[in-house]
Design an enzyme around this catalytic site. Structure first.
Site, short mmCIF file in Angstrom:
data_model
loop_
_atom_site.label_atom_id
_atom_site.label_comp_id
_atom_site.label_asym_id
_atom_site.label_seq_id
_atom_site.Cartn_x
_atom_site.Cartn_y
_atom_site.Cartn_z
N ILE A 153 29.55 36.35 35.14
CA ILE A 153 30.25 35.37 34.29
C ILE A 153 31.48 34.79 34.99
O ILE A 153 32.12 33.89 34.47
CB ILE A 153 30.68 35.99 32.94
CG1 ILE A 153 31.41 37.32 33.16
CG2 ILE A 153 29.50 36.14 32.01
CD1 ILE A 153 32.05 37.85 31.90
N GLY A 154 31.77 35.28 36.14
CA GLY A 154 32.93 34.72 36.84
C GLY A 154 33.05 35.24 38.25
O GLY A 154 32.57 36.34 38.57
N GLY A 200 36.13 35.32 41.25
CA GLY A 200 37.48 34.94 41.67
C GLY A 200 37.57 35.11 43.17
O GLY A 200 36.56 35.33 43.84
N GLY A 201 38.76 35.02 43.69
CA GLY A 201 38.96 35.17 45.13
C GLY A 201 38.75 36.62 45.56
O GLY A 201 38.55 36.90 46.74
N ALA A 206 37.07 39.14 43.28
CA ALA A 206 36.16 39.93 42.46
C ALA A 206 35.01 39.11 41.91
O ALA A 206 35.09 37.89 41.84
CB ALA A 206 36.95 40.53 41.30
N LYS A 231 34.62 43.95 36.12
CA LYS A 231 35.19 43.25 37.28
C LYS A 231 35.03 44.13 38.51
O LYS A 231 35.66 45.16 38.62
CB LYS A 231 36.66 42.94 36.99
CG LYS A 231 37.38 42.21 38.10
CD LYS A 231 38.75 41.73 37.65
CE LYS A 231 39.55 41.18 38.81
NZ LYS A 231 40.84 40.63 38.40
N ASP A 261 50.21 34.38 38.80
CA ASP A 261 49.02 33.58 39.03
C ASP A 261 48.53 32.97 37.71
O ASP A 261 47.34 33.00 37.39
CB ASP A 261 47.93 34.44 39.69
CG ASP A 261 46.90 33.58 40.45
OD1 ASP A 261 47.16 32.38 40.64
OD2 ASP A 261 45.85 34.12 40.83
N1 LIG Z 1 37.46 39.82 30.21
C1 LIG Z 1 36.78 38.77 30.63
N2 LIG Z 1 35.94 38.12 29.77
C2 LIG Z 1 35.23 37.03 30.17
N3 LIG Z 1 35.29 36.51 31.40
C3 LIG Z 1 36.10 37.09 32.31
C4 LIG Z 1 36.88 38.26 31.97
N4 LIG Z 1 37.60 38.62 33.05
C5 LIG Z 1 37.30 37.74 34.01
N5 LIG Z 1 36.40 36.82 33.59
C6 LIG Z 1 35.84 35.67 34.35
O1 LIG Z 1 35.86 35.99 35.73
C7 LIG Z 1 36.71 35.07 36.44
C8 LIG Z 1 37.39 35.79 37.59
O2 LIG Z 1 38.17 36.86 37.08
P1 LIG Z 1 39.57 37.23 37.71
O3 LIG Z 1 40.46 36.02 37.66
O4 LIG Z 1 40.10 38.44 37.03
O5 LIG Z 1 39.12 37.55 39.22
P2 LIG Z 1 39.99 37.50 40.56
O6 LIG Z 1 39.07 37.71 41.71
O7 LIG Z 1 41.13 38.45 40.44
O8 LIG Z 1 40.47 35.98 40.53
P3 LIG Z 1 41.59 35.27 41.39
O9 LIG Z 1 40.89 34.58 42.52
O10 LIG Z 1 42.20 34.29 40.42
O11 LIG Z 1 42.56 36.33 41.82
C9 LIG Z 1 37.64 34.49 35.37
O12 LIG Z 1 38.14 33.21 35.72
C10 LIG Z 1 36.73 34.44 34.16
O13 LIG Z 1 35.91 33.28 34.21
#
Ligand SMILES: Nc1ncnc2c1ncn2[C@@H]1O[C@H](COP(=O)(O)OP(=O)(O)OP(=O)(O)O)[C@@H](O)[C@H]1O
Length: 501
Positions: free
Chosen positions: A192-193, A195-196, A198, A214, A309
């Protein structure tokens, strides 16, 4: 999804890039820097070929304790903490810096910590503690000798009792099998997502609870562990309806955070990636809820937290459209005595980075407030923080319109003129103040909330608002230190570097 991936890669690219901007800009302000320093990539710093380095929450060993304890549990006077204060004549604030001093080999400490934790008993369901400082092991004085540096943590008897109590935490300690079962073996269909740092999967636990799993998947093990502990350490202490809730963790075969699922996904996806447009009522709800979450972090936590962030991709929406701030991987505790923190490495997302952070590495609550102002502009206009087709940042686009009070030019045309004008005015007023170039002119989060709630009424034009009128010293500060032209130039320069990448 493609859109999301593109966005993620854009953000990541800019994170990398800012590390280099940081090196160059900080070098520009250091008289001892040679030209060679400016043009070579130092070891240990991120460069274009490698993943951006994400520093631990606190490079100080107190982070180990902080991971599992509330900030007030941490002994204030530790042998290793070095804080220096200096005044600068050019700024009305006292500039206080947290000197990181000797580089503590925190990576290996963190790594050992998680190894011991993993080694413990992965099948124990209730997560009790991080072992080295855990229940039963805690002594009045704990000594660690690492890399020739002796670290002492001292606790009084009463502190020890409190620590013992705090160490019994209420998160689940999931096994890898639990998470595989919940996510259909981490099926791509459940992603579902991204990020940079995860990849995030939707999952359903045995008890029916929907969760977001995550999985940290970038960088070396040390970097991942640092990021993991940093995020767990902060998010486990949060308790607010507008902050993403931690359900549990898993450290078997990787590092996983299990969070309550925010059913509608990120604001960024909804605002920019979905055909169905968010109506004004929902946008205002997001503005208000996010402001409440940020006010909690800045002003109502036991010790203030800066998120570092804040962006549309890190604001998730629950089924009923309530916003939840997520991704605390860059967040920092900011002790009371520090007015701001100066970081050696720039991290954040291009388009949301406050000028003083981008240029000098200075972070405090006002950096989050600037980023929140950018989110408000996105909600108002429906535009992205950075428009890669027109190569323009939303701040540069909106500033002249805000200054001239051209409300109808700012408002998202896709709203079809259906909005509550009073609410729009409040959001415009808050956004205008939040993106001020001088941090001292930006309001606090409680002031922002008052504006959004309509408790502070008045014209949208800032110069007409008595509570934010500039003082004489602020005028001087702006004129001498950081005038509007330099601000715009700095943003333009960042923009240019980013687009050239
Ligand atoms: N609890 C959640 N419920 C639904 N979607 C989520 C949840 N947590 C994260 N996501 C999805 O996953 C994506 C990436 O999560 P997150 O920002 O925590 O990862 P990251 O790798 O730390 O990102 P960044 O590159 O911003 O540091 C979010 O933008 C969102 O779309």
């Amino acid at each position: 999804m493609e859109d999301k991936l593109r966005e993620a890669s854009i953000f990541t690219r800019h994170r990398r890039h800012f590390s280099d901007i940081s090196r160059i800009s900080s070098a520009l302000f250091s008289s001892s820097t040679s030209f060679e320093d400016l043009t070579t990539t130092k070891p240990g710093r991120s460069n274009h070929a490698s993943r951006p380095h994400k520093p631990p929450l606190h490079p100080l060993p107190s982070s180990l304790v902080q991971t599992i304890l509330s900030p007030d549990d941490i002994p204030r006077s530790t042998d290793y903490e070095s804080v220096s204060t200096s005044s600068t004549s050019s700024c009305s604030d006292t500039h206080t810096q947290c000197q990181l001093g000797n580089s503590v080999p925190h990576g290996s400490l963190w790594k050992g910590l998680v190894r011991m934790w993993r080694h413990k008993n992965p099948s124990v369901k209730r997560f009790s503690s991080f072992p080295p400082f855990g229940v039963g092991k805690l002594s009045g004085k704990k000594k660690l000798v690492k890399g020739g540096m002796e670290l002492k943590l001292q606790y009084s008897d009463s502190q020890q009792v409190q620590l013992q109590e705090k160490l019994t935490l209420n998160w689940e300690n999931f096994s890898l099998d639990d998470l595989k079962k919940a996510t259909s073996d981490f099926s791509e269909d459940n992603v579902i997502g991204k990020g940079g740092f995860a990849k995030v999967y939707k999952g359903r636990l045995d008890n029916g609870t929907l969760v977001a799993v995550k999985r940290l998947n970038k960088g070396t093990e040390t970097e991942r562990v640092n990021n993991f502990l940093a995020e767990v350490g902060i998010v486990s202490h949060m308790n607010h309806p507008n902050i993403a809730k931690l359900v549990g963790v898993c450290v078997e075969g990787g590092e996983y955070l299990v969070l309550e699922l925010s059913a509608l996904g990120s604001l960024s996806n909804i605002l920019h990636g979905s055909k169905e447009k968010l109506n004004w009522e929902s946008r205002f709800k997001v503005a208000l809820g996010t402001a409440k979450g940020l006010e909690y972090l800045h002003e109502r936590c036991p010790r203030r937290i800066i998120h570092r962030d804040i962006k549309a991709a890190n604001i998730l929406l629950t089924e009923d459209g309530e916003p939840q701030i997520c991704d605390f991987g860059l967040a920092k505790w900011l002790p009371d005595k520090l007015i701001h923190h100066q970081v050696p490495i720039f991290e954040g997302t291009f388009g949301y980075i406050a000028p003083e952070y981008g240029m000098h590495g200075i972070v405090n609550e006002k950096s989050d407030i600037y980023a929140f102002g950018v989110v408000l502009l996105e909600l108002l206009s429906g535009r992205r923080a950075v428009d890669f087709s027109s190569k323009q940042s939303i701040v540069l686009w909106a500033k002249p319109l805000l200054d001239d009070d051209q409300i109808t030019d700012i408002i998202d045309p896709s709203l079809g003129g259906v909005y509550n004008m009073d609410q729009v005015r409040r959001v415009i007023c808050a956004a205008h103040l939040c993106i001020q170039h001088s941090p001292t002119l930006r309001p606090s989060m409680s002031q922002v909330l008052k504006i959004l709630n309509g408790e502070k009424t008045g014209p949208t034009k800032m110069k007409q608002m008595p509570m934010f009128r500039r003082t004489f010293s602020e005028e001087i500060f702006d004129a001498e230190e950081y005038n509007a032209t330099r601000y715009l130039n700095d943003i333009k320069r960042h923009e240019q570097i980013a687009f050239d990448f």
